[in-house]
Design a protein around this motif. Structure first.
Motif, PDB file in Angstrom:
ATOM      1  N   ARG A 228       0.844  -1.193   0.000  1.00 14.13           N
ATOM      2  CA  ARG A 228       0.000   0.000   0.000  1.00 14.13           C
ATOM      3  C   ARG A 228       0.882   1.247   0.000  1.00 14.13           C
ATOM      4  O   ARG A 228       1.367   1.674   1.044  1.00 14.13           O
ATOM      5  CB  ARG A 228      -0.938  -0.020   1.207  1.00 14.13           C
ATOM      6  CG  ARG A 228      -1.849  -1.245   1.150  1.00 14.13           C
ATOM      7  CD  ARG A 228      -2.968  -1.258   2.160  1.00 14.13           C
ATOM      8  NE  ARG A 228      -3.945  -2.249   1.734  1.00 14.13           N
ATOM      9  CZ  ARG A 228      -5.064  -2.539   2.374  1.00 14.13           C
ATOM     10  NH1 ARG A 228      -5.371  -1.903   3.483  1.00 14.13           N
ATOM     11  NH2 ARG A 228      -5.904  -3.436   1.904  1.00 14.13           N
TER      12      ARG A 228
ATOM     13  N   ASP B 192      -3.788  -3.570   8.477  1.00 13.51           N
ATOM     14  CA  ASP B 192      -5.123  -3.095   8.096  1.00 13.51           C
ATOM     15  C   ASP B 192      -5.388  -1.736   8.741  1.00 13.51           C
ATOM     16  O   ASP B 192      -5.789  -0.782   8.080  1.00 13.51           O
ATOM     17  CB  ASP B 192      -6.182  -4.107   8.546  1.00 13.51           C
ATOM     18  CG  ASP B 192      -7.590  -3.631   8.241  1.00 13.51           C
ATOM     19  OD1 ASP B 192      -7.814  -3.148   7.117  1.00 13.51           O
ATOM     20  OD2 ASP B 192      -8.459  -3.731   9.128  1.00 13.51           O
TER      21      ASP B 192
ATOM     22  N   ASP C 116      -5.138   2.393   6.883  1.00 10.28           N
ATOM     23  CA  ASP C 116      -6.215   3.395   6.834  1.00 10.28           C
ATOM     24  C   ASP C 116      -5.737   4.712   7.430  1.00 10.28           C
ATOM     25  O   ASP C 116      -6.023   5.791   6.901  1.00 10.28           O
ATOM     26  CB  ASP C 116      -7.449   2.920   7.634  1.00 10.28           C
ATOM     27  CG  ASP C 116      -8.489   2.232   6.759  1.00 10.28           C
ATOM     28  OD1 ASP C 116      -8.089   1.601   5.761  1.00 10.28           O
ATOM     29  OD2 ASP C 116      -9.691   2.318   7.073  1.00 10.28           O
TER      30      ASP C 116
HETATM   31 MG    MG Z   1      -8.778  -2.072   5.741  1.00  9.63          MG
END
Ligand code: MG
Ligand code: IPM
Length: 368
Positions: free
Chosen positions: A108, A257, A261
């Motif tokens: 990411r 996770d 964000d």
């Molecule tokens: Mg997520």
């Protein structure tokens, strides 16, 4: 002419709208660089539950396995929200395909577009120079451990009746940590050669194993890369305190996770964060955001994270770095000219520059 087969998984909510823009950009790249892209669509998520009774039908997994790469949009929606452990959930499709394709590395990238620096809730001086890659372990940990919900005596309430109990287990095997650590060090070598390994080694046994393995691999094969350990709570704080200091951040599934964000918000919008999930034999590309059911069907969703996931596909699956750079340049120009979808519009955006999903896709294609 080289032709690649792409499995398309539009999913739910804004999924079908944004994936159409990703395909539009891919087709334009194909025409420009003389590469063919062929598509096969399959069901995943809530729509698959409605049509097939399961979030990940067998033929979807088979089509995805046979493809050269998978492009996914988003899954989920109010309609399928439930806390009943016996009912299917759209997210099972996502987790199932990650596991089924062996996609253990999730990348990411968090980068700032200069034109959007005002969109962040952080001061421009804090986000200046932010360029990090979050490397999230994607097929282990709490997401895939044993879990159960049951009634027993210990869960009894004041009335003495058996109450409910539930557990999830967090487990990691040495080889799972080793392979994700290697990925992080390899990526760091192509960047600023710094890895921040995030764990909770002051509490969790899995984290202590994580820390040991990461250091073993580092000392044995990647001593040239700078390595720091950082506890996950401290990392959450430092990400908004000094985000530009991070280069590669490697962490287990659940921490990744949550932190991704948080990191996305540094850039101003989750609508700007793409992701690549890589395995040893195939890869899947998707935006990091969800299906946004509240704005589905309105034509206002931001397709840029989906388009940037296409950019990652070109880079990581097809070795088309020049074409990928082309997309990046095009998006930068579109934003520099002031074009915005609603989620990234700010006080300086004039109303004639607020565009919908299709217009944003057209603008990116037009600037290629
Ligand atoms: Mg997520
Ligand atoms: C993500 C998402 C998923 C996850 C959900 C939808 C299951 O939040 O890709 O970050 O938790 O991995």
């Amino acid at each position: 002419m080289t032709t690649y087969n792409i499995c398309l998984l539009p999913g739910d909510g804004i999924g079908p709208e944004i994936i159409a823009e990703g395909v539009k950009v891919l087709d334009a790249i194909g025409a420009k660089y003389g590469v063919g892209f062929e598509y096969e669509k399959a069901l995943i998520g809530g729509i698959a539950i409605d049509e097939r009774g399961t979030a990940l039908p067998d033929d979807t997994l088979a089509i995805a396995k046979a493809a050269d790469a998978v492009l996914l949009a988003a899954v989920g929606g109010y309609k399928w929200d439930t806390t009943d452990p016996n009912l299917p959930r759209p997210e099972q499709g996502l987790l199932g395909i990650r596991k089924g394709l062996g996609l253990y590395t999730n990348l990411r990238p968090v980068q700032i577009f200069q034109a959007l620096s005002e969109a962040s809730t952080l001061k421009p001086s804090v986000i200046d120079g932010v360029d990090m890659m979050i490397v999230r372990e994607l097929t282990g940990g709490l997401y895939f451990g044993m879990r159960e919900r049951f009634y027993d005596e210990e869960g009894a309430g004041a009335d003495g009746k058996p109450g409910q109990r539930a557990y999830d287990t967090l487990e990691y095997r040495e080889y799972e940590i080793e392979r994700i650590a290697r990925q992080a060090f390899e990526i760091a070598r192509k960047r600023r050669s710094k890895v921040s390994s995030v764990d909770k080694a002051n509490v969790l046994e899995t984290s202590r194993l994580w820390r040991e393995i990461v250091h073993d691999i580092h000392d044995r094969d990647y001593a040239d890369v700078e390595l720091e350990d950082i506890l996950v709570d401290n990392c959450a704080m430092q990400l908004i305190n000094r985000p530009a200091d991070f280069d590669v951040v490697v962490t287990e599934n659940m921490f990744g996770d949550i932190l991704s964000d948080e990191a996305a918000q540094i850039t101003g919008s989750l609508g700007m964060l793409a992701s690549a999930s890589l395995g040893d034999s195939t890869a899947l590309y998707e935006p990091s955001h969800g299906s946004a059911p509240d704005i589905a069907g309105k034509g206002i969703a931001n397709p840029l994270a989906q388009i940037m996931s296409v950019e990652m596909m070109l880079r990581y699956s097809f070795d088309m770095g020049v074409a990928a750079d082309d997309i990046r340049r095009s998006i930068t120009s579109v934003l520099d000219e002031g074009w915005r979808t609603r989620d990234i519009a700010d006080a300086a955006t004039t109303s004639d520059h607020v565009v919908g999903t299709v217009a944003m896709g057209d603008l990116v294609v037009g600037h290629l």
